[in-house]
Design an enzyme around this catalytic site. Sequence first.
Site, PDB file in Angstrom:
ATOM      1  N   CYS A 182      14.314  11.044   6.113  1.00 40.11           N
ATOM      2  CA  CYS A 182      14.221  10.769   7.554  1.00 40.11           C
ATOM      3  C   CYS A 182      15.588  10.791   8.215  1.00 40.11           C
ATOM      4  O   CYS A 182      15.703  11.095   9.385  1.00 40.11           O
ATOM      5  CB  CYS A 182      13.496   9.449   7.800  1.00 40.11           C
ATOM      6  N   LYS A 236       0.882  -1.166   0.000  1.00 40.87           N
ATOM      7  CA  LYS A 236       0.000   0.000   0.000  1.00 40.87           C
ATOM      8  C   LYS A 236       0.923   1.220   0.000  1.00 40.87           C
ATOM      9  O   LYS A 236       1.486   1.608   1.027  1.00 40.87           O
ATOM     10  CB  LYS A 236      -0.893  -0.016   1.248  1.00 40.87           C
ATOM     11  N   GLU A 248      10.098   1.961  10.389  1.00 43.27           N
ATOM     12  CA  GLU A 248      11.138   2.958  10.090  1.00 43.27           C
ATOM     13  C   GLU A 248      10.476   4.310  10.241  1.00 43.27           C
ATOM     14  O   GLU A 248       9.665   4.697   9.406  1.00 43.27           O
ATOM     15  CB  GLU A 248      11.657   2.796   8.657  1.00 43.27           C
TER      16      GLU A 248
HETATM   17  P1  NAI Z   1       2.163   9.053   7.246  1.00 45.38           P
HETATM   18  O1  NAI Z   1       2.833   8.311   8.334  1.00 45.38           O
HETATM   19  O2  NAI Z   1       0.748   9.476   7.448  1.00 45.38           O
HETATM   20  O3  NAI Z   1       2.212   8.188   5.880  1.00 45.38           O
HETATM   21  C1  NAI Z   1       3.069   7.107   5.621  1.00 45.38           C
HETATM   22  C2  NAI Z   1       2.277   5.944   5.047  1.00 45.38           C
HETATM   23  O4  NAI Z   1       1.376   5.459   6.034  1.00 45.38           O
HETATM   24  C3  NAI Z   1       1.414   6.282   3.819  1.00 45.38           C
HETATM   25  O5  NAI Z   1       1.394   5.200   2.930  1.00 45.38           O
HETATM   26  C4  NAI Z   1       0.043   6.453   4.434  1.00 45.38           C
HETATM   27  O6  NAI Z   1      -1.006   6.230   3.522  1.00 45.38           O
HETATM   28  C5  NAI Z   1       0.053   5.386   5.507  1.00 45.38           C
HETATM   29  N1  NAI Z   1      -0.917   5.579   6.592  1.00 45.38           N
HETATM   30  C6  NAI Z   1      -1.420   6.751   7.078  1.00 45.38           C
HETATM   31  N2  NAI Z   1      -2.298   6.515   8.057  1.00 45.38           N
HETATM   32  C7  NAI Z   1      -2.365   5.170   8.219  1.00 45.38           C
HETATM   33  C8  NAI Z   1      -3.089   4.298   9.094  1.00 45.38           C
HETATM   34  N3  NAI Z   1      -3.925   4.775  10.009  1.00 45.38           N
HETATM   35  N4  NAI Z   1      -2.885   2.960   8.978  1.00 45.38           N
HETATM   36  C9  NAI Z   1      -2.037   2.474   8.071  1.00 45.38           C
HETATM   37  N5  NAI Z   1      -1.335   3.239   7.221  1.00 45.38           N
HETATM   38  C10 NAI Z   1      -1.483   4.564   7.285  1.00 45.38           C
HETATM   39  O7  NAI Z   1       3.079  10.328   6.931  1.00 45.38           O
HETATM   40  P2  NAI Z   1       2.707  11.721   6.196  1.00 45.38           P
HETATM   41  O8  NAI Z   1       1.434  12.274   6.745  1.00 45.38           O
HETATM   42  O9  NAI Z   1       2.795  11.529   4.736  1.00 45.38           O
HETATM   43  O10 NAI Z   1       3.926  12.642   6.682  1.00 45.38           O
HETATM   44  C11 NAI Z   1       3.885  13.283   7.948  1.00 45.38           C
HETATM   45  C12 NAI Z   1       5.255  13.286   8.607  1.00 45.38           C
HETATM   46  O11 NAI Z   1       5.741  11.955   8.775  1.00 45.38           O
HETATM   47  C13 NAI Z   1       6.359  13.966   7.816  1.00 45.38           C
HETATM   48  O12 NAI Z   1       6.341  15.364   7.986  1.00 45.38           O
HETATM   49  C14 NAI Z   1       7.588  13.340   8.417  1.00 45.38           C
HETATM   50  O13 NAI Z   1       7.917  13.973   9.626  1.00 45.38           O
HETATM   51  C15 NAI Z   1       7.149  11.911   8.694  1.00 45.38           C
HETATM   52  N6  NAI Z   1       7.559  10.991   7.605  1.00 45.38           N
HETATM   53  C16 NAI Z   1       8.639  10.176   7.801  1.00 45.38           C
HETATM   54  C17 NAI Z   1       9.089   9.368   6.785  1.00 45.38           C
HETATM   55  C18 NAI Z   1      10.259   8.484   6.951  1.00 45.38           C
HETATM   56  O14 NAI Z   1      10.948   8.215   5.972  1.00 45.38           O
HETATM   57  N7  NAI Z   1      10.518   7.942   8.126  1.00 45.38           N
HETATM   58  C19 NAI Z   1       8.445   9.377   5.467  1.00 45.38           C
HETATM   59  C20 NAI Z   1       7.286  10.214   5.368  1.00 45.38           C
HETATM   60  C21 NAI Z   1       6.881  10.990   6.413  1.00 45.38           C
END
Ligand code: NAI
Length: 464
Positions: A279, A170, A245
């Site tokens: 990240c 996903k 991660e």
């Molecule tokens: P997010 O954590 O909401 O999204 C990441 C993934 O999780 C996406 O595929 C999303 O559809 C999925 N997701 C969201 N809610 C979910 C749920 N309840 N159950 C299962 N899957 C779910 O991150 P977002 O909103 O895109 O970014 C917000 C912040 O997160 C960024 O500003 C950054 O600080 C952090 N981030 C960290 C990353 C990393 O590489 N560790 C990558 C992207 C964001």
Amino acid sequence: MKAHDGMYIGGQWRPARGPDTIAVVNPADEQVIAHVPAGTADDVDDAVRAARGALPGWAATPPAERAARIAALRDVLVARADEIAETVTAELGSPLQLSQTVHAGVPVLVAGSYAELAASYSFEEKAGNSTVLLEPVGVVGAITPWNYPLHQVVAKVAPALAAGCTVVLKPAEDTPLTAQLFAEAVDEAGLPAGVFNLVTGLGPVAGQALAAHEDVDLVSFTGSTAIGRQIGATAGGAVKRVALELGGKSANVILPSADLAKAVKVGIANVMSNSGQTCSAWTRMLVHKDQYDEAVALARAAVAKYVPGERIGPLVSAKQQQRVRGYIERGVAEGARLVAGGPEAPRETGYYVSPTVFADVTPEMTIAQEEIFGPVVSLLKYEDEDDALRIANGTVYGLAGAVWAADEAEAAAFARRMDTGQVDINGGRFNPLAPFGGYKQSGVGRELGAHGLSEYLQTKSLQF
Ligand code: NAI
Ligand code: MG
């Protein structure tokens, strides 16, 4: 942009179960470039069923044959590199050159490393009078973010396939087109039907359904700490394996003996790359008090080269742009000194944020503690090495970092004391075999290399 209007399940593109779609927006010009289906729990269920059906056959496929299929997948990624780079630029906004070298290039290295590891890894060990079998965990639910749209996918799917697992992916809602291209590559590489499946959709709907699905054996998630926490709790409740991660707030520690100009220049480049949406970015630069003013001047000069719309792209979405500008306002409000950039958008159109440098940042400020995920660097002043270590280790995160010194041994000695999963010594080069993952709240588990492969294996001991 070309987009599929269905899901890739069981080796074919099938219509989605529901009517909803997600608009994909180009963050550089704010135009809608495509629509993809917004999957529901029913689509996830179909995909998990396909992955479960394909599991016995793929798990029993000899590792050398699995290796050959992963090598074929790598070759397709090479052959379609231009298309991949253009797609990443269209939906993420990264400059085309970065898309070519990093977004399209790194996944080739990672897929290649797993083609080799699948062939060379010992899936059987001896321990006294026992033979230990390393067997695939089963069906993997992979949930990926948008910041490295293909790398994040390949860093999960390639080791899972090498281990003999089957996968349901996903991908992030902001970057589904790259994930669709990856599904095409899997198909072209001749992987058996059902070994890899793709469901596009929203996190709280399709992501949630995948993380909670009772027939998924392992959930591998990359993204925000808030969602990671939730997914970890769900997986724990269901007694399934989980890899997380999450965020980072990594320190770039410049020791007094270092080449200051080089350390500052590389440090700024590290954060500005991919508009700061990395990240592991070294977002806190730690400089000795006697060199601080010089470092501030060097940082201001270095950041001036990152012209929005040229060397640095926009952020992925309006939401992320707002979030990052909010952090910049917060830094100003808490008393940090702006030496470059600021909260105003540098261009009228597109989700751009000005490359920003803060000086006089103290360790307890919000901008020194929370992940900003944008082109923002904070310069902190330290008194001596122990003070530098306290500051470096003084956040809830521990994903990466850097240390600079006149000689490698001095830098490595400091790196040993850091609570973090990866440290680059004097600007060390990327290594696709080095385990990547976090100490503390940066996550659970490791990706890449042999350690990344072992995440997808479970042991069975036979006693003789
Ligand atoms: P997010 O954590 O909401 O999204 C990441 C993934 O999780 C996406 O595929 C999303 O559809 C999925 N997701 C969201 N809610 C979910 C749920 N309840 N159950 C299962 N899957 C779910 O991150 P977002 O909103 O895109 O970014 C917000 C912040 O997160 C960024 O500003 C950054 O600080 C952090 N981030 C960290 C990353 C990393 O590489 N560790 C990558 C992207 C964001
Ligand atoms: Mg977008």
